[in-house]
Design an enzyme around this catalytic site. Structure first.
Site, mmCIF file in Angstrom:
data_model
loop_
_atom_site.group_PDB
_atom_site.id
_atom_site.type_symbol
_atom_site.label_atom_id
_atom_site.label_comp_id
_atom_site.label_asym_id
_atom_site.label_seq_id
_atom_site.Cartn_x
_atom_site.Cartn_y
_atom_site.Cartn_z
ATOM 1 N N LYS A 35 1.329 4.458 7.445
ATOM 2 C CA LYS A 35 0.492 5.289 6.402
ATOM 3 C C LYS A 35 0.867 6.765 6.536
ATOM 4 O O LYS A 35 1.550 7.215 7.333
ATOM 5 C CB LYS A 35 -0.940 5.185 6.841
ATOM 6 N N SER B 3 0.853 -1.238 0.096
ATOM 7 C CA SER B 3 0.098 0.041 0.127
ATOM 8 C C SER B 3 0.739 1.285 0.048
ATOM 9 O O SER B 3 0.296 2.269 -0.146
ATOM 10 C CB SER B 3 -0.848 -0.014 1.237
#
Length: 209
Positions: A164, A127
């Site tokens: 993230k 990701s």
């Protein structure tokens, strides 16, 4: 794969000499490096090639040049030897769907003594590929309770960790992946008790692919 200047036989000879000069055994050196004694034995018999981080750690321990230790025809003791410090790899961090972060120390990495990092985590998933952080990379984290909006952070959510990019907008925290195949994770102010920023990602280390 090591550099072309790496001479496995010279490395083995020089390592054995350093160990002898410093009254080290394969057991004491293995304990220092957090490796098995059999690994050190294979290094000294020139039957196994160490990782570059291991070479750097050995060089720092004995205060010698890594290039000299690898067999290069250079000064054994350079004018300035950068010392290194050992930091723990704390479990596994998911860059994708979060997975349970094991709090035991899996291994150790070595960084310059003045590096402002506290621990590192190994990435699992894809990701964060837009930030060039790939599956299997090691991310070095500076421990801090908050980050600026737009920075990449290690974040703990309900006991699980993820890597993230963090955005803070009107009390809402958005954890944004760097891959369009993944959706943002959005947390309102009332959900923030379950979200803990572990630290800021300072740099990462990739394997040659």
């Amino acid at each position: 794969m090591q550099s072309k200047t790496f001479d496995q036989n010279k490395f083995a000879e020089r390592l054995m000499q350093l160990m002898s000069d410093n009254n080290d055994t394969i057991y004491s050196l293995a304990e220092f490096l957090h490796l098995s004694p059999s690994a050190i034995s294979r290094y000294t018999s020139a039957t196994m090639t160490p990782k570059i981080l291991t070479i750097e750690a050995i060089s720092a321990k004995y205060g010698v040049s890594p290039a000299w230790l690898m067999g290069a025809d250079v000064d054994k003791y350079p004018e300035t030897v950068k010392l290194s410090k050992q930091i723990p790899v704390m479990g596994t961090i998911a860059a994708g769907q979060p997975i349970l972060a094991r709090q035991n120390i899996e291994s150790f990495e070595y960084v310059p003594e003045d590096a402002n990092v506290d621990f590192c985590l190994r990435v699992k998933g894809d990701s964060m590929t837009g930030a060039r952080i790939l599956d299997g990379d090691v991310v070095f984290i500076r421990q801090q309770p908050d980050v600026e909006t737009g920075e990449i952070a290690a974040v703990m959510i309900d006991g699980e960790a993820t890597l993230k990019r963090v955005y803070k907008i009107n009390g809402t925290v958005i954890l944004r992946p760097e891959n369009p195949n993944y959706q943002d994770q959005v947390y309102s102010k009332k959900d923030m008790k379950d979200v803990v920023i572990l630290g800021k990602a300072i740099r990462f280390q990739s394997e040659v692919r």
